[in-house]
Design a protein around this motif. Structure first.
Motif, mmCIF file in Angstrom:
data_model
loop_
_atom_site.group_PDB
_atom_site.id
_atom_site.type_symbol
_atom_site.label_atom_id
_atom_site.label_comp_id
_atom_site.label_asym_id
_atom_site.label_seq_id
_atom_site.Cartn_x
_atom_site.Cartn_y
_atom_site.Cartn_z
ATOM 1 N N ARG A 136 129.879 -5.560 31.581
ATOM 2 C CA ARG A 136 128.915 -5.857 30.514
ATOM 3 C C ARG A 136 129.361 -5.184 29.220
ATOM 4 O O ARG A 136 129.944 -4.097 29.237
ATOM 5 C CB ARG A 136 127.517 -5.366 30.912
ATOM 6 N N TYR A 137 129.064 -5.853 28.118
ATOM 7 C CA TYR A 137 129.457 -5.338 26.804
ATOM 8 C C TYR A 137 128.225 -5.273 25.907
ATOM 9 O O TYR A 137 127.399 -6.184 25.922
ATOM 10 C CB TYR A 137 130.494 -6.269 26.168
ATOM 11 N N PHE A 138 128.149 -4.203 25.113
ATOM 12 C CA PHE A 138 127.010 -4.041 24.217
ATOM 13 C C PHE A 138 127.447 -3.757 22.779
ATOM 14 O O PHE A 138 128.543 -3.237 22.534
ATOM 15 C CB PHE A 138 126.109 -2.893 24.702
ATOM 16 N N ALA A 139 126.525 -4.074 21.844
ATOM 17 C CA ALA A 139 126.699 -3.803 20.412
ATOM 18 C C ALA A 139 128.015 -4.416 19.899
ATOM 19 O O ALA A 139 128.316 -5.553 20.218
ATOM 20 C CB ALA A 139 126.579 -2.302 20.138
ATOM 21 N N TRP A 140 128.818 -3.640 19.112
ATOM 22 C CA TRP A 140 130.007 -4.294 18.540
ATOM 23 C C TRP A 140 131.081 -4.593 19.571
ATOM 24 O O TRP A 140 131.954 -5.437 19.331
ATOM 25 C CB TRP A 140 130.565 -3.577 17.316
ATOM 26 N N VAL A 141 131.044 -3.976 20.734
ATOM 27 C CA VAL A 141 132.006 -4.332 21.785
ATOM 28 C C VAL A 141 131.674 -5.754 22.277
ATOM 29 O O VAL A 141 132.565 -6.584 22.484
ATOM 30 C CB VAL A 141 131.962 -3.323 22.955
ATOM 31 N N ARG A 142 130.384 -6.034 22.390
ATOM 32 C CA ARG A 142 129.915 -7.376 22.779
ATOM 33 C C ARG A 142 130.313 -8.411 21.725
ATOM 34 O O ARG A 142 130.826 -9.485 22.045
ATOM 35 C CB ARG A 142 128.385 -7.351 22.952
ATOM 36 N N GLU A 143 130.081 -8.074 20.456
ATOM 37 C CA GLU A 143 130.400 -9.033 19.383
ATOM 38 C C GLU A 143 131.897 -9.333 19.323
ATOM 39 O O GLU A 143 132.301 -10.464 19.109
ATOM 40 C CB GLU A 143 129.928 -8.486 18.035
ATOM 41 N N LYS A 144 132.712 -8.287 19.526
ATOM 42 C CA LYS A 144 134.159 -8.490 19.407
ATOM 43 C C LYS A 144 134.756 -9.234 20.600
ATOM 44 O O LYS A 144 135.672 -10.035 20.430
ATOM 45 C CB LYS A 144 134.866 -7.149 19.188
ATOM 46 N N THR A 145 134.232 -8.976 21.802
ATOM 47 C CA THR A 145 134.755 -9.718 22.954
ATOM 48 C C THR A 145 134.146 -11.114 22.993
ATOM 49 O O THR A 145 134.698 -12.019 23.624
ATOM 50 C CB THR A 145 134.413 -9.020 24.298
ATOM 51 N N GLY A 146 132.995 -11.273 22.338
ATOM 52 C CA GLY A 146 132.321 -12.569 22.347
ATOM 53 C C GLY A 146 131.592 -12.829 23.648
ATOM 54 O O GLY A 146 131.212 -13.959 23.951
ATOM 55 N N GLY A 186 143.609 -10.728 26.045
ATOM 56 C CA GLY A 186 143.513 -11.650 24.913
ATOM 57 C C GLY A 186 143.255 -10.899 23.625
ATOM 58 O O GLY A 186 142.880 -9.728 23.664
ATOM 59 N N PRO A 187 143.468 -11.582 22.488
ATOM 60 C CA PRO A 187 143.324 -10.909 21.193
ATOM 61 C C PRO A 187 141.912 -10.355 20.959
ATOM 62 O O PRO A 187 141.757 -9.309 20.327
ATOM 63 C CB PRO A 187 143.678 -11.998 20.171
ATOM 64 N N GLU A 188 140.879 -11.056 21.451
ATOM 65 C CA GLU A 188 139.507 -10.577 21.220
ATOM 66 C C GLU A 188 139.270 -9.265 21.974
ATOM 67 O O GLU A 188 138.576 -8.365 21.483
ATOM 68 C CB GLU A 188 138.464 -11.646 21.585
ATOM 69 N N TYR A 189 139.890 -9.133 23.161
ATOM 70 C CA TYR A 189 139.753 -7.877 23.914
ATOM 71 C C TYR A 189 140.557 -6.770 23.243
ATOM 72 O O TYR A 189 140.111 -5.632 23.136
ATOM 73 C CB TYR A 189 140.246 -8.053 25.354
ATOM 74 N N ALA A 190 141.776 -7.122 22.791
ATOM 75 C CA ALA A 190 142.628 -6.133 22.117
ATOM 76 C C ALA A 190 141.895 -5.591 20.894
ATOM 77 O O ALA A 190 141.893 -4.384 20.628
ATOM 78 C CB ALA A 190 143.955 -6.780 21.718
#
Lengths: 85, 163
Positions: A6-16, A42-46
């Motif tokens: 699970r991803y939250f806040a800007w980590v969520r936004e950046k991974t999409g 992938g680039p979004e994770y990087a």
């Protein structure tokens, strides 16, 4: 080993993504190793994990350090330092 | 002892009345209310959205409440934290502590807020006047605030000896 990430806040936004279920490859045994592996996906994770040193993690809803073992984990979360209150 | 995470506002008077109803062992009630500032970083904001990690948030709040109860003789305590979109002037968080004497109630309320700010999984995103969103950065001063309660620091020692 399939776990929910699970991803939250800007980590969520950046991974999409808010969450996903992933099969972790052998050799990914700690939180830090999981971060390294995610960055290669992938680039979004990087981009999301560029500031890996500031990202915090929780295993099964308990705060953990990067050296924490993933053994037995059902849910792993990544998020920025908290800013409530 | 209870914790709540909710979108709606809270009524401080009603919360205190509910917490202390029928109790005659309470001599001190301390409340802390956190509200949304209109110019948090110097620039004006239009709103602030609070995101959280359902499940973990409640666990962390309950854990910090349990720690406070172990440190001070509290008769009752309550933490209410709002989530969702809030505008300047809105309430964000309420902490209520009740004890026989004021020292424990004051100290426990401060302890609960310091721990909540560094451990409970909430994140604030500000919406500026031009409609841009920006995530609030964690503050080092919050980490220092929580450190003073750890070990037998001067502040912690002083408070426990009074309790």
């Amino acid at each position: 080993m399939a776990v929910k990430i699970r991803y939250f806040a800007w980590v969520r936004e950046k991974t999409g993504k808010t969450e996903e279920v992933l099969d972790l490859p052998a050799g990914v045994a700690t939180v830090a190793e999981l971060v390294t592996w995610l960055r290669s996906r992938g680039p979004e994770y990087a981009e999301a994990f560029t500031r890996a040193d500031v990202i915090r993690a929780a295993i099964d809803q308990v705060h953990v350090k990067p050296t924490a073992s993933l053994a037995g984990a059902r849910e792993i979360a990544f998020f920025p330092p908290v800013t409530g209150g | 002892m209870s914790v709540r995470v909710q979108g709606e506002d809270f009524d401080i008077g009603a919360e205190v009345a509910r917490l202390t109803a029928g109790r005659t062992d309470i001599g001190a009630v301390v409340t802390f209310t956190g509200t949304v500032r209109g110019t948090p970083g110097g620039g004006a904001i239009r709103a602030m959205t609070l995101e959280h990690y359902p499940g973990m948030t409640e666990r962390e709040l309950e854990a910090v409440e349990t720690q406070a109860r172990a440190r001070w003789p509290l008769q009752a305590s309550l933490i209410v934290h709002r989530v969702g979109r809030l505008v300047p002037g809105d309430n964000i968080v309420l902490v209520v502590t009740a004890s026989a004497h004021r020292e424990a109630a004051f100290a426990a309320a401060e302890f609960l807020m310091d721990y909540l700010k560094t451990r409970a999984p909430f994140w604030k995103k500000e919406e500026t006047e031009d409609g841009q969103g920006r995530w609030v950065d964690a503050r080092e001063s919050d980490d220092r605030a929580v450190e003073r309660w750890e070990g037998a620091g001067p502040a912690a020692a002083k408070v426990t000896s009074k309790a």
